[in-house]
Design an enzyme around this catalytic site. Structure first.
Site, PDB file in Angstrom:
ATOM      1  N   ASN A 210       0.840  -1.205   0.000  1.00 12.92           N
ATOM      2  CA  ASN A 210       0.000   0.000   0.000  1.00 12.92           C
ATOM      3  C   ASN A 210       0.869   1.247   0.000  1.00 12.92           C
ATOM      4  O   ASN A 210       2.093   1.161   0.003  1.00 12.92           O
ATOM      5  CB  ASN A 210      -0.960  -0.031   1.187  1.00 12.92           C
ATOM      6  CG  ASN A 210      -0.210  -0.085   2.500  1.00 12.92           C
ATOM      7  OD1 ASN A 210       0.512   0.834   2.850  1.00 12.92           O
ATOM      8  ND2 ASN A 210      -0.360  -1.196   3.220  1.00 12.92           N
ATOM      9  N   ASP A 279      -4.274  -6.519   5.030  1.00  6.35           N
ATOM     10  CA  ASP A 279      -5.305  -7.359   5.640  1.00  6.35           C
ATOM     11  C   ASP A 279      -5.399  -8.734   4.985  1.00  6.35           C
ATOM     12  O   ASP A 279      -5.917  -9.670   5.572  1.00  6.35           O
ATOM     13  CB  ASP A 279      -6.673  -6.686   5.521  1.00  6.35           C
ATOM     14  CG  ASP A 279      -6.764  -5.455   6.408  1.00  6.35           C
ATOM     15  OD1 ASP A 279      -6.333  -5.542   7.571  1.00  6.35           O
ATOM     16  OD2 ASP A 279      -7.261  -4.412   5.935  1.00  6.35           O
ATOM     17  N   LYS A 289       8.609 -17.710 -10.334  1.00  6.04           N
ATOM     18  CA  LYS A 289       7.921 -16.566 -10.936  1.00  6.04           C
ATOM     19  C   LYS A 289       6.718 -17.048 -11.751  1.00  6.04           C
ATOM     20  O   LYS A 289       6.841 -17.978 -12.556  1.00  6.04           O
ATOM     21  CB  LYS A 289       8.906 -15.819 -11.845  1.00  6.04           C
ATOM     22  CG  LYS A 289       8.324 -14.550 -12.405  1.00  6.04           C
ATOM     23  CD  LYS A 289       9.291 -13.863 -13.339  1.00  6.04           C
ATOM     24  CE  LYS A 289       8.564 -12.755 -14.067  1.00  6.04           C
ATOM     25  NZ  LYS A 289       9.198 -12.391 -15.319  1.00  6.04           N
ATOM     26  N   PHE A 323      -4.460   3.650  14.581  1.00  4.41           N
ATOM     27  CA  PHE A 323      -4.765   4.641  13.557  1.00  4.41           C
ATOM     28  C   PHE A 323      -5.943   4.117  12.746  1.00  4.41           C
ATOM     29  O   PHE A 323      -6.128   2.899  12.638  1.00  4.41           O
ATOM     30  CB  PHE A 323      -3.550   4.855  12.643  1.00  4.41           C
ATOM     31  CG  PHE A 323      -2.648   5.952  13.129  1.00  4.41           C
ATOM     32  CD1 PHE A 323      -1.908   5.779  14.283  1.00  4.41           C
ATOM     33  CD2 PHE A 323      -2.564   7.157  12.447  1.00  4.41           C
ATOM     34  CE1 PHE A 323      -1.087   6.800  14.760  1.00  4.41           C
ATOM     35  CE2 PHE A 323      -1.750   8.175  12.912  1.00  4.41           C
ATOM     36  CZ  PHE A 323      -1.013   8.006  14.065  1.00  4.41           C
ATOM     37  N   LYS A 337     -13.562   1.056  15.292  1.00  4.52           N
ATOM     38  CA  LYS A 337     -12.267   0.366  15.459  1.00  4.52           C
ATOM     39  C   LYS A 337     -11.755   0.507  16.887  1.00  4.52           C
ATOM     40  O   LYS A 337     -11.187  -0.429  17.451  1.00  4.52           O
ATOM     41  CB  LYS A 337     -11.235   0.931  14.477  1.00  4.52           C
ATOM     42  CG  LYS A 337     -11.464   0.472  13.038  1.00  4.52           C
ATOM     43  CD  LYS A 337     -10.504   1.111  12.051  1.00  4.52           C
ATOM     44  CE  LYS A 337     -10.976   0.831  10.629  1.00  4.52           C
ATOM     45  NZ  LYS A 337     -10.215   1.543   9.611  1.00  4.52           N
ATOM     46  N   LYS A 341     -11.230  -3.057  18.690  1.00  2.21           N
ATOM     47  CA  LYS A 341      -9.852  -3.486  18.937  1.00  2.21           C
ATOM     48  C   LYS A 341      -9.394  -3.179  20.362  1.00  2.21           C
ATOM     49  O   LYS A 341      -8.214  -3.281  20.670  1.00  2.21           O
ATOM     50  CB  LYS A 341      -8.917  -2.848  17.900  1.00  2.21           C
ATOM     51  CG  LYS A 341      -9.329  -3.182  16.449  1.00  2.21           C
ATOM     52  CD  LYS A 341      -8.268  -2.842  15.413  1.00  2.21           C
ATOM     53  CE  LYS A 341      -8.811  -3.023  14.000  1.00  2.21           C
ATOM     54  NZ  LYS A 341      -7.790  -3.106  12.971  1.00  2.21           N
TER      55      LYS A 341
HETATM   56  N1  CTP Z   1      -4.105  -2.975  11.787  1.00  2.99           N
HETATM   57  C1  CTP Z   1      -3.457  -4.117  12.186  1.00  2.99           C
HETATM   58  N2  CTP Z   1      -3.538  -5.247  11.434  1.00  2.99           N
HETATM   59  C2  CTP Z   1      -4.261  -5.282  10.308  1.00  2.99           C
HETATM   60  C3  CTP Z   1      -4.915  -4.107   9.879  1.00  2.99           C
HETATM   61  C4  CTP Z   1      -4.821  -2.968  10.642  1.00  2.99           C
HETATM   62  O1  CTP Z   1      -2.795  -4.089  13.227  1.00  2.99           O
HETATM   63  N3  CTP Z   1      -4.332  -6.397   9.595  1.00  2.99           N
HETATM   64  C5  CTP Z   1      -4.050  -1.778  12.638  1.00  2.99           C
HETATM   65  C6  CTP Z   1      -3.394  -0.586  11.981  1.00  2.99           C
HETATM   66  O2  CTP Z   1      -2.020  -0.499  12.346  1.00  2.99           O
HETATM   67  C7  CTP Z   1      -4.176   0.585  12.558  1.00  2.99           C
HETATM   68  C8  CTP Z   1      -5.538   0.026  12.817  1.00  2.99           C
HETATM   69  O3  CTP Z   1      -5.369  -1.391  12.887  1.00  2.99           O
HETATM   70  O4  CTP Z   1      -3.663   1.035  13.773  1.00  2.99           O
HETATM   71  C9  CTP Z   1      -6.581   0.334  11.789  1.00  2.99           C
HETATM   72  O5  CTP Z   1      -6.092   0.060  10.506  1.00  2.99           O
HETATM   73  P1  CTP Z   1      -6.964   0.349   9.222  1.00  2.99           P
HETATM   74  O6  CTP Z   1      -6.216  -0.102   8.018  1.00  2.99           O
HETATM   75  O7  CTP Z   1      -7.499   1.744   9.278  1.00  2.99           O
HETATM   76  O8  CTP Z   1      -8.239  -0.563   9.473  1.00  2.99           O
HETATM   77  P2  CTP Z   1      -8.566  -2.076   9.286  1.00  2.99           P
HETATM   78  O9  CTP Z   1      -8.735  -2.660  10.638  1.00  2.99           O
HETATM   79  O10 CTP Z   1      -7.639  -2.765   8.359  1.00  2.99           O
HETATM   80  O11 CTP Z   1     -10.014  -1.962   8.643  1.00  2.99           O
HETATM   81  P3  CTP Z   1     -10.419  -1.456   7.162  1.00  2.99           P
HETATM   82  O12 CTP Z   1      -9.277  -1.817   6.262  1.00  2.99           O
HETATM   83  O13 CTP Z   1     -11.672  -2.197   6.878  1.00  2.99           O
HETATM   84  O14 CTP Z   1     -10.668   0.027   7.268  1.00  2.99           O
END
Ligand code: CTP
Length: 397
Positions: A210, A279, A289, A323, A337, A341
């Site tokens: 990302n 995620d 490859k 975040f 969240k 969490k």
């Molecule tokens: N985070 C994490 N592990 C993941 C995804 C996110 O620890 N697999 C943590 C990030 O470091 C951040 C928080 O969760 O502090 C929220 O991350 P974000 O990407 O905004 O949300 P997601 O939980 O992934 O949800 P979505 O992608 O549906 O918005």
């Protein structure tokens, strides 16, 4: 850094690295620091006082141009005014003088008269640097509480190879800025910060990732360090320089990050999860490859760990901060969240604005706690980090 204007007295002594001190002045000025330069006579042979004057916007003091003995008065005012005295480059001569109590010119008398912290950044020929007398002088000064920023090794101006090159000017400026930080309210605290993206490999050449630049997380780690915390920064791949003075661990995947975080989580006081963790990961990693064919290609993904969710479940006394990167329903999603969490605080980040967010040095965030909400104006990521710890400190157990 706190916003009260600080004064740094920069002593420049004679060596080819004197020109690099110009860059230090300009870096400090960017942080709105009042810089006063004192040049030794020999440094004026390498760089003109006018260059330092133009950059520092203050009169440069050098014995060459001083009225006889005028330094005897001037050194007292600068010595008092200084919040920090930096000598860069510091020659064997100035180190030797200070170590042996000699105060015979503007710079050495100012060093002797100041109560401010003094930092030496030595630069000299490698044999001079290795000389036992110089090393003894350095040890002696360290014993008195003077700080040193070690020189680098590499090819020196004289053609020799070895240790003696002035440390990187950015590092020198960063160390000075860090030392000027007056609020040391995290001393004795262990802080873990995660930053940057993670990657999910598809095959040996491809991966999913990302746009996270890591800038926000690195700024948070630096702010915690400057406030005196013992900081561990666990970072996904990004191009930023490793901040000085923090324990640094580089990871690639979600799984690596989870594993590294869990190893130290129980001992932490504050955990800020700024990383943009992937995620999903490919269901199967292709060892070779993947070759193109005439057909369409579908990549099957499976869910990967939600690291922060795992940390929320295991939380004991830690303050856990997350975040939320959102492109819509910012506060509603962030609050969900925060609850799901088991966080103490979440920083809601609207990623749809072009002037802030991912690659930018700026951010505009709203910080949510369990029972409060703070909307901050657009500010630098460093300033966001500062505000964040001001709020974390209010929650501190
Ligand atoms: N985070 C994490 N592990 C993941 C995804 C996110 O620890 N697999 C943590 C990030 O470091 C951040 C928080 O969760 O502090 C929220 O991350 P974000 O990407 O905004 O949300 P997601 O939980 O992934 O949800 P979505 O992608 O549906 O918005």
């Amino acid at each position: 850094m706190s916003h009260q204007k600080k004064t740094v007295v920069l002593g420049v002594t004679g060596g080819i690295a004197a020109y690099k001190a110009l860059d230090i002045v300009s870096r400090l000025k960017k942080y709105d620091i009042d810089v006063h330069v004192i040049m030794s006579n020999s440094s004026c042979e390498f760089v003109t006082p006018l260059s330092f004057q133009s950059l520092s916007q203050n009169i440069v003091i050098s014995d060459m141009f001083a009225e006889p003995k005028s330094w005897e008065i001037q050194h007292i005012s600068l010595a008092k005014k200084a919040d920090l005295l930096l000598i860069a480059p510091a020659t064997a001569n100035i180190i030797g003088k200070v170590a042996n109590g000699i105060a015979d010119d503007m710079l050495s008398t100012t060093v002797m008269a100041t109560k401010a912290p003094v930092v030496f950044a030595p630069a000299m020929n490698t044999n001079m640097y290795a000389n036992k007398i110089v090393q003894d002088n350095i040890s002696k000064l360290k014993g008195y509480g003077y700080d040193f920023i070690e020189p680098n090794s590499g090819r020196l101006a004289c053609g020799d190879n070895g240790t003696g090159k002035l440390a990187d000017t950015k590092l020198i400026a960063d160390i000075v800025i860090s030392k000027l930080h007056t609020c040391k309210d995290l001393v004795g605290k262990k802080v873990l910060v995660t930053a940057g993206p993670t990657i999910a490999p598809i095959d040996p050449v491809r991966y999913i990732s990302n746009r996270s630049s890591g800038k926000m997380g690195y700024a948070i780690a630096e702010e915690a360090r400057d406030r005196g915390a013992d900081v561990t920064l666990i970072s996904g791949p990004c191009d930023l320089e490793i901040p000085f003075g923090v324990k640094f661990l580089k990871v690639e995947t979600n799984g690596d990050m989870l594993c590294s975080v869990l190893k130290i989580y129980d001992n932490m006081d504050i955990v800020v999860k700024c990383a943009a963790v992937a995620d999903y990961k490919p269901k199967k990693y292709a060892k070779e490859k993947i070759k193109k064919t005439d057909k369409e290609f579908t990549l099957e993904l499976e869910k990967d760990n939600d690291i922060l969710y795992e940390l929320g479940k295991k939380k004991k006394n830690q303050i856990l901060v997350g975040f939320a990167a959102e492109s819509e329903n910012l506060l509603k999603n962030a609050e969900a969240k925060l609850n799901k969490k088991n966080l103490d605080m979440i920083v809601a980040n609207d990623i749809s604005c072009n002037d802030t967010g991912f690659k930018s040095d700026f951010n505009r965030v709203t910080i949510l706690t369990r029972n409060d909400k703070f909307s901050l104006d657009k500010m630098t990521k460093k300033e966001v980090a500062h505000e964040l710890f001001n709020l974390i400190n209010k929650l501190k157990r």
